[in-house]
Scaffold this motif. Structure first.
Motif, PDB file in Angstrom:
ATOM      1  N   GLU A  15      65.141 -47.841  35.053  1.00 42.67           N
ATOM      2  CA  GLU A  15      63.616 -48.498  34.450  1.00 42.67           C
ATOM      3  C   GLU A  15      62.421 -48.065  34.964  1.00 42.67           C
ATOM      4  O   GLU A  15      61.790 -47.887  33.813  1.00 42.67           O
ATOM      5  CB  GLU A  15      63.597 -49.979  35.092  1.00 42.67           C
ATOM      6  N   GLU A  16      62.189 -48.257  36.260  1.00 43.54           N
ATOM      7  CA  GLU A  16      60.997 -48.004  36.873  1.00 43.54           C
ATOM      8  C   GLU A  16      61.047 -46.143  37.067  1.00 43.54           C
ATOM      9  O   GLU A  16      59.957 -45.680  36.848  1.00 43.54           O
ATOM     10  CB  GLU A  16      61.450 -47.828  38.592  1.00 43.54           C
ATOM     11  N   LEU A  17      61.718 -45.244  36.904  1.00 44.07           N
ATOM     12  CA  LEU A  17      61.940 -43.719  35.978  1.00 44.07           C
ATOM     13  C   LEU A  17      61.092 -43.206  37.614  1.00 44.07           C
ATOM     14  O   LEU A  17      60.004 -42.445  37.614  1.00 44.07           O
ATOM     15  CB  LEU A  17      61.499 -43.275  35.330  1.00 44.07           C
ATOM     16  N   HIS A  18      61.313 -43.964  39.045  1.00 45.46           N
ATOM     17  CA  HIS A  18      60.120 -43.430  40.367  1.00 45.46           C
ATOM     18  C   HIS A  18      60.425 -44.419  41.889  1.00 45.46           C
ATOM     19  O   HIS A  18      60.858 -45.687  41.605  1.00 45.46           O
ATOM     20  CB  HIS A  18      58.750 -43.737  39.866  1.00 45.46           C
ATOM     21  N   PHE A  19      61.156 -43.327  42.511  1.00 43.22           N
ATOM     22  CA  PHE A  19      62.001 -44.159  43.235  1.00 43.22           C
ATOM     23  C   PHE A  19      61.105 -44.814  44.656  1.00 43.22           C
ATOM     24  O   PHE A  19      61.312 -45.953  44.841  1.00 43.22           O
ATOM     25  CB  PHE A  19      62.171 -42.613  44.453  1.00 43.22           C
ATOM     26  N   GLY A  20      59.894 -44.320  44.552  1.00 43.24           N
ATOM     27  CA  GLY A  20      58.837 -45.223  45.653  1.00 43.24           C
ATOM     28  C   GLY A  20      58.896 -46.465  44.783  1.00 43.24           C
ATOM     29  O   GLY A  20      58.599 -47.423  45.164  1.00 43.24           O
ATOM     30  N   ARG A  21      58.035 -46.354  43.174  1.00 41.88           N
ATOM     31  CA  ARG A  21      58.185 -47.955  42.823  1.00 41.88           C
ATOM     32  C   ARG A  21      58.914 -48.842  42.744  1.00 41.88           C
ATOM     33  O   ARG A  21      59.326 -49.877  42.636  1.00 41.88           O
ATOM     34  CB  ARG A  21      57.881 -47.711  41.280  1.00 41.88           C
ATOM     35  N   ALA A  22      60.196 -47.864  42.449  1.00 41.97           N
ATOM     36  CA  ALA A  22      61.556 -48.474  42.871  1.00 41.97           C
ATOM     37  C   ALA A  22      61.834 -49.510  44.194  1.00 41.97           C
ATOM     38  O   ALA A  22      62.368 -50.835  43.948  1.00 41.97           O
ATOM     39  CB  ALA A  22      63.044 -47.847  42.097  1.00 41.97           C
ATOM     40  N   ALA A  23      61.841 -48.457  45.137  1.00 44.99           N
ATOM     41  CA  ALA A  23      61.829 -49.234  46.169  1.00 44.99           C
ATOM     42  C   ALA A  23      60.790 -50.339  46.150  1.00 44.99           C
ATOM     43  O   ALA A  23      60.737 -51.257  46.872  1.00 44.99           O
ATOM     44  CB  ALA A  23      61.452 -48.905  46.932  1.00 44.99           C
ATOM     45  N   GLU A  24      60.146 -50.441  45.655  1.00 42.78           N
ATOM     46  CA  GLU A  24      58.956 -51.674  46.335  1.00 42.78           C
ATOM     47  C   GLU A  24      59.191 -52.859  45.053  1.00 42.78           C
ATOM     48  O   GLU A  24      59.222 -53.766  46.106  1.00 42.78           O
ATOM     49  CB  GLU A  24      57.259 -51.285  45.840  1.00 42.78           C
ATOM     50  N   ARG A  25      59.607 -51.976  44.168  1.00 44.32           N
ATOM     51  CA  ARG A  25      60.759 -53.466  43.472  1.00 44.32           C
ATOM     52  C   ARG A  25      61.646 -54.735  43.852  1.00 44.32           C
ATOM     53  O   ARG A  25      62.177 -55.568  44.197  1.00 44.32           O
ATOM     54  CB  ARG A  25      60.657 -53.140  42.457  1.00 44.32           C
ATOM     55  N   GLY A  27      61.893 -53.833  47.527  1.00 41.66           N
ATOM     56  CA  GLY A  27      61.656 -55.046  48.805  1.00 41.66           C
ATOM     57  C   GLY A  27      62.320 -54.553  49.616  1.00 41.66           C
ATOM     58  O   GLY A  27      62.393 -54.942  51.315  1.00 41.66           O
ATOM     59  N   ILE A  28      62.337 -52.939  49.530  1.00 45.56           N
ATOM     60  CA  ILE A  28      63.357 -51.523  50.492  1.00 45.56           C
ATOM     61  C   ILE A  28      62.492 -50.102  50.649  1.00 45.56           C
ATOM     62  O   ILE A  28      61.946 -50.273  49.776  1.00 45.56           O
ATOM     63  CB  ILE A  28      64.830 -51.354  49.839  1.00 45.56           C
ATOM     64  N   ALA A  29      63.169 -49.494  51.888  1.00 46.45           N
ATOM     65  CA  ALA A  29      62.155 -48.567  51.931  1.00 46.45           C
ATOM     66  C   ALA A  29      62.875 -47.090  51.223  1.00 46.45           C
ATOM     67  O   ALA A  29      64.017 -47.615  50.567  1.00 46.45           O
ATOM     68  CB  ALA A  29      63.014 -47.958  52.967  1.00 46.45           C
ATOM     69  N   GLN A  30      62.353 -46.359  50.908  1.00 48.50           N
ATOM     70  CA  GLN A  30      62.651 -45.365  49.893  1.00 48.50           C
ATOM     71  C   GLN A  30      64.179 -44.446  50.153  1.00 48.50           C
ATOM     72  O   GLN A  30      64.884 -44.614  49.549  1.00 48.50           O
ATOM     73  CB  GLN A  30      62.212 -44.100  48.698  1.00 48.50           C
ATOM     74  N   PRO A  31      64.243 -44.029  51.601  1.00 53.79           N
ATOM     75  CA  PRO A  31      65.116 -43.319  51.651  1.00 53.79           C
ATOM     76  C   PRO A  31      66.267 -43.968  51.486  1.00 53.79           C
ATOM     77  O   PRO A  31      67.385 -43.468  51.170  1.00 53.79           O
ATOM     78  CB  PRO A  31      64.895 -43.165  53.370  1.00 53.79           C
ATOM     79  N   PRO A  32      66.717 -44.922  52.092  1.00 53.50           N
ATOM     80  CA  PRO A  32      68.135 -45.720  51.945  1.00 53.50           C
ATOM     81  C   PRO A  32      68.519 -46.289  50.659  1.00 53.50           C
ATOM     82  O   PRO A  32      69.875 -45.551  50.234  1.00 53.50           O
ATOM     83  CB  PRO A  32      68.347 -46.900  52.135  1.00 53.50           C
ATOM     84  N   LEU A  33      67.258 -46.193  49.052  1.00 56.14           N
ATOM     85  CA  LEU A  33      67.312 -45.769  48.398  1.00 56.14           C
ATOM     86  C   LEU A  33      68.280 -45.434  47.211  1.00 56.14           C
ATOM     87  O   LEU A  33      68.776 -44.617  46.884  1.00 56.14           O
ATOM     88  CB  LEU A  33      66.477 -46.672  48.041  1.00 56.14           C
ATOM     89  N   SER A  34      67.289 -43.847  48.122  1.00 62.08           N
ATOM     90  CA  SER A  34      67.882 -42.421  47.762  1.00 62.08           C
ATOM     91  C   SER A  34      69.061 -42.905  48.045  1.00 62.08           C
ATOM     92  O   SER A  34      69.973 -42.246  47.218  1.00 62.08           O
ATOM     93  CB  SER A  34      67.130 -41.467  47.876  1.00 62.08           C
ATOM     94  N   ARG A  35      69.798 -42.536  49.213  1.00 66.44           N
ATOM     95  CA  ARG A  35      71.049 -42.243  49.431  1.00 66.44           C
ATOM     96  C   ARG A  35      71.616 -43.327  48.705  1.00 66.44           C
ATOM     97  O   ARG A  35      73.225 -42.541  48.109  1.00 66.44           O
ATOM     98  CB  ARG A  35      70.981 -42.919  50.730  1.00 66.44           C
TER      99      ARG A  35
END
Length: 288
Positions: A15-25, A27-35
């Motif tokens: 929905e965000e089409l952006h890992f940084g914004r999705a991670a902020e939404r 409430g987690i860090a970006q690296p574990p979200l990417s993994r």
């Protein structure tokens, strides 16, 4: 197996089409979200996202997976709400203000209260999301209208068939007519209801009954409504029958698959009261 957490992570990124914004939404860090998204793609066996240094986009498989993931998450949330509703005492019935067929609900509630084992019925009011409240577990039953409301995923019992009238402001060119046809209303501003697409001649969006009456009184819209709406009509408005408007049917609806014995008893009671009302010859009802 795919975990619910992974689906929520993917939906946020999609929905965000952006890992940084999705991670902020999330409430987690970006690296574990990417993994987590990479793990999900391995489990699915297809790339879900196209990643470049400049953009993130859904693949064809990703678009399908997004749609299905939303459905799974919505179903899981609804299951939790329905379980909570099942554990709570009583029934929740949702209706539009004034949308009870000219007082039919009052008779239904009186008859149901007299039944052995009757439980409290909490009547709540909503203008635009009554069907959604059934689907997501916030309500047990709702008064809706066919064909105006979308009944997908719902079961229902027909209660009352009503003719339709058009609400007109003071001094309107059609206010003196004994009846009108839909062609007579062509080009008039008509209200938009929550979730409905605007039409070529659409008027303002309406979110509650008092709002609708005020817009009509101001000449901002005309509205075709069930005949029982006349019971709450402002004195300065006129209701004229629309001879070729399809009848609207008041229904008592509930979620498909609901198994509450209290709800079943309430539905049977409502059907009996409605049948007795029709047999009594209500002037605004027609045979089902």
């Amino acid at each position: 197996m795919v975990e619910m957490r992974e689906l929520r992570y993917f939906v946020a990124v999609a929905e965000e089409l952006h890992f940084g914004r999705a991670a902020e939404r999330l409430g987690i860090a970006q690296p574990p979200l990417s993994r987590a998204v990479q793990k999900l793609e391995r489990q699915v066996g297809a790339p879900l996202l196209e990643r470049t240094s400049r953009r993130v986009a859904l693949t064809r498989a990703g678009a399908v997976f997004l749609r299905e993931s939303r459905a799974v998450l919505d179903a899981a949330d609804a299951a939790v709400r329905r379980a909570r509703r099942a554990a709570a005492p009583g029934l929740v019935l949702v209706m539009k203000p004034g949308g009870d067929g000219g007082g039919l609900l009052r008779d239904v509630l009186d008859a149901y209260r007299a039944l052995p084992g009757a439980v409290p019925v909490d009547v709540r009011f909503s203008f635009g999301e009554r069907a959604e409240m059934l689907r997501d577990g916030r309500a047990d039953a709702a008064l809706l209208h066919r064909p105006r409301n979308d009944l997908t995923g719902l079961a229902w019992e027909d209660l009352l068939v009503e003719r339709q009238v058009v609400l007109l402001p003071p001094g309107h060119r059609l206010a003196g007519r004994a009846a009108v046809r839909l062609d007579d209303l062509r080009g008039e501003p008509v209200p938009r209801y929550p979730g409905s697409p605007p039409g070529d001649a659409a008027g303002p969006e309406v979110t509650e009954t008092g709002h609708l009456s005020q817009l009509v009184a101001l000449g901002r819209a005309v509205a075709v409504v069930p005949e029982s709406f006349q019971d709450q009509l402002r004195r300065d408005l006129t209701a004229v029958p629309v001879t070729d408007a399809p009848p609207t049917t008041l229904v008592l609806a509930w979620a498909e698959g609901a198994r509450s014995p209290e709800l079943a008893a309430f539905v049977r009671c409502a059907a009996g009261v409605a049948a007795a009302s029709r047999a009594g010859g209500s002037p605004r009802s027609a045979p089902l």
